[in-house]
Scaffold this motif. Structure first.
Motif, short mmCIF file in Angstrom:
data_model
loop_
_atom_site.label_atom_id
_atom_site.label_comp_id
_atom_site.label_asym_id
_atom_site.label_seq_id
_atom_site.Cartn_x
_atom_site.Cartn_y
_atom_site.Cartn_z
N TRP A 105 0.85 -1.21 0.00
CA TRP A 105 0.00 0.00 0.00
C TRP A 105 0.87 1.24 0.00
N ALA A 106 1.93 1.23 0.79
CA ALA A 106 2.81 2.40 0.87
C ALA A 106 3.48 2.65 -0.48
N LEU A 107 3.91 1.59 -1.16
CA LEU A 107 4.52 1.77 -2.49
C LEU A 107 3.52 2.34 -3.48
N ALA A 108 2.28 1.92 -3.36
CA ALA A 108 1.26 2.38 -4.30
C ALA A 108 0.82 3.82 -4.05
N HIS A 109 0.82 4.25 -2.77
CA HIS A 109 0.23 5.54 -2.43
C HIS A 109 1.22 6.57 -1.88
N GLU A 110 2.39 6.13 -1.44
CA GLU A 110 3.28 7.06 -0.73
C GLU A 110 4.71 7.06 -1.28
N MET A 111 4.88 6.83 -2.59
CA MET A 111 6.23 6.85 -3.15
C MET A 111 6.92 8.20 -3.02
N PRO A 112 6.20 9.35 -3.06
CA PRO A 112 6.90 10.62 -2.82
C PRO A 112 7.62 10.66 -1.47
N VAL A 113 7.07 9.95 -0.49
CA VAL A 113 7.70 9.87 0.83
C VAL A 113 8.78 8.79 0.85
N LEU A 114 8.44 7.59 0.39
CA LEU A 114 9.40 6.48 0.43
C LEU A 114 10.61 6.75 -0.44
N GLY A 115 10.41 7.47 -1.54
CA GLY A 115 11.52 7.77 -2.44
C GLY A 115 12.55 8.70 -1.83
N VAL A 116 12.12 9.54 -0.89
CA VAL A 116 13.06 10.40 -0.17
C VAL A 116 13.72 9.60 0.95
N ALA A 117 12.94 8.78 1.64
CA ALA A 117 13.48 7.99 2.74
C ALA A 117 14.48 6.95 2.24
N VAL A 118 14.19 6.35 1.09
CA VAL A 118 15.06 5.33 0.49
C VAL A 118 15.27 5.71 -0.97
N PRO A 119 16.26 6.55 -1.27
CA PRO A 119 16.46 7.00 -2.65
C PRO A 119 16.68 5.87 -3.64
N GLU A 120 17.15 4.72 -3.16
CA GLU A 120 17.38 3.58 -4.06
C GLU A 120 16.08 3.07 -4.68
#
Length: 463
Positions: free
Chosen positions: A222-237
């Motif tokens: 769910w987080a990958l589907a809806h919160e990539m703007p956040v996860l992409g900063v937390a884990v740039p990889e």
């Protein structure tokens, strides 16, 4: 999501109630706050109880000490002491308000106040900004119970202000949404995306703690589907995975969509009980695909050595996030072996177990089963004709179970001979050479070239 919540599902534990009563008996006001109130309204288990009070922390310490309650000064700069009752901790914090957050994590100044409502205003989300008292009931000035009814994560007051105060709150919002199965309220969601860059000012280990919490909910898909703007900063990889076309006949989805589906599938195959290691491996298994991508003359994409490179990338990023070593090593091993060829033979099962035991001694059986679940999830997240491999893996899992039941030989300690036997049979002096001989015997047994029988193993040393 209409939950129609009315009151807490259970009472304040006696050990915490004794702290609250001691403060009130001394003339101070006190309330239970935070996660206990939220979880008690939901009827969910809660292990921590926090109390907020009109008492200055020094007064709280004095009162509790006079009642025979042990007190530790755990955060006095922020008005917090911890009472210990029957071995259980209860955080007690003075009502407070906070000033600006120059470092996007800690308030520059803390001011103690007399009104609990002022204290609740500073909190992150409405569902965490409620107070409860056994007699006075629920104090809910920000509509937290309504948002529990609606299944919403909503910031208290101005969302952008809340996230600019403490950038880690953007990850906390995602974690609460994943843990509770809630949606993020639209204004709060907009602020999450706008304020995610503030995570760059947060210590890596704090980011790691929140990410681990997200992964451990089992809802990282769910987080990958809806919160990539956040996860992409937390884990740039993770950023390069977005919309990365695999150009492969085996894949129907880009790398991010495939990863999301794998994360969801491991939960389905394990009944929502996937191990922590498996959940992290599902998230990280294809992290190196963008950096190993090549195309042949027909335009078909290839990802040579992506498990090997991915294992290295995975280890580096998890170490950067200060995650524990005993999590990193098995996750690295699962990522490294997720394309490892397995078959329903004793030899294949022993070889797989030996590889895991070499990397993670004592954990090989559990990791071998995790590998099969990862492979299943990977298969059903590709094109339909590949997805059938998940059925073949049922037979491979049966072979693994049978091999373990038979007492699989995959560790040096499983051999029917030991170092002393090797020294007696060969005359070799004690030292590294003994271990090399034992390793050679183990490889021969694992590969089926020798039976794990003492006489046969010793006879092989005479050849």
């Amino acid at each position: 999501m209409a939950r129609a919540l009315r009151d807490v599902a259970y009472g304040v534990p006696d050990y915490a109630l004794s702290v609250l009563r001691a403060l009130e008996a001394a003339g101070f006001e006190a309330w239970v706050v935070g996660g206990w109130v939220r979880d008690a309204l939901l009827g969910a288990p809660c292990h921590d109880v926090d109390i907020t009070t009109s008492a200055h922390w020094r007064d709280a310490e004095r009162v509790l000490d006079s009642c025979g309650i042990a007190v530790r000064e755990t955060g006095t700069a922020h008005g917090t002491v911890t009472a210990i009752v029957g071995g259980k901790p209860v955080e007690v914090t003075t009502y407070r308000v906070e000033s600006s957050y120059t470092d996007h994590r800690h308030p520059d100044d803390v001011v103690f106040v007399d009104d609990v409502r002022e204290d609740l205003k500073r909190r992150d989300f409405t569902i965490n900004a409620m107070a409860y008292h056994p007699e006075r009931g629920l104090l809910d000035p920000h509509g937290g119970r309504d948002d529990l009814d609606l299944g919403l994560i909503r910031a208290v007051g101005d969302p952008r202000l809340r996230f600019s105060e403490d950038a880690l709150r953007v990850l906390r919002a995602v974690r609460f949404a994943c843990r509770l199965g809630f949606d993020v309220e639209p204004r709060t969601q907009e602020a999450l995306a706008r304020c995610a860059d503030g995570l760059e000012d947060i210590a890596n280990e704090r980011i790691g703690q929140e990410l681990d919490g997200i992964v451990c909910t089992g809802a990282v898909a769910w987080a990958l589907a809806h919160e990539m703007p956040v996860l992409g900063v937390a884990v740039p990889e993770l950023k390069p995975l977005v919309a990365f076309d695999q150009r492969s006949p085996y894949h129907a989805y880009d790398v991010l969509e495939h990863t999301m589906r794998v994360c969801r599938a491991v939960e389905e195959f394990t009944g929502g009980n996937a191990s922590r290691e498996l959940r992290w491996a599902a998230l990280m298994h294809d992290v190196a695909k963008p950096i190993t991508f090549t195309q042949d003359e027909t335009g078909r994409g290839h990802f040579f050595d992506h498990p090997k490179v991915g294992a290295r990338v995975c280890e580096l990023l998890m170490r950067r996030l200060a995650l524990p070593h005993d999590l990193i090593i098995p996750v690295r091993s699962l990522v490294r072996l997720h394309d490892h060829v397995v078959s329903p033979t004793s030899r294949s099962m022993r070889r797989t177990l030996m590889k895991f035991d070499k990397a993670c001694p004592g954990r090989a059986p559990r990791l071998a089963f995790d590998l099969l679940d990862l492979k299943r999830a990977d298969a059903v997240s590709k094109v339909d004709w590949v997805a059938g491999y998940a059925i073949e893996l049922d037979g491979i899992e049966l072979a693994l179970r049978r091999e373990l039941e038979r007492g699989a030989t995959y560790r040096m300690g499983d051999l029917a001979v030991n170092g002393s036997d090797v020294i007696s049979a060969t005359g070799i002096k004690p030292g590294p050479g003994v271990g090399l001989i034992l390793q050679g015997l183990l490889s021969a047994v694992v590969n089926g070239d020798l039976p794990n029988e003492r006489e046969e193993l010793l006879r092989s040393l005479q050849i």
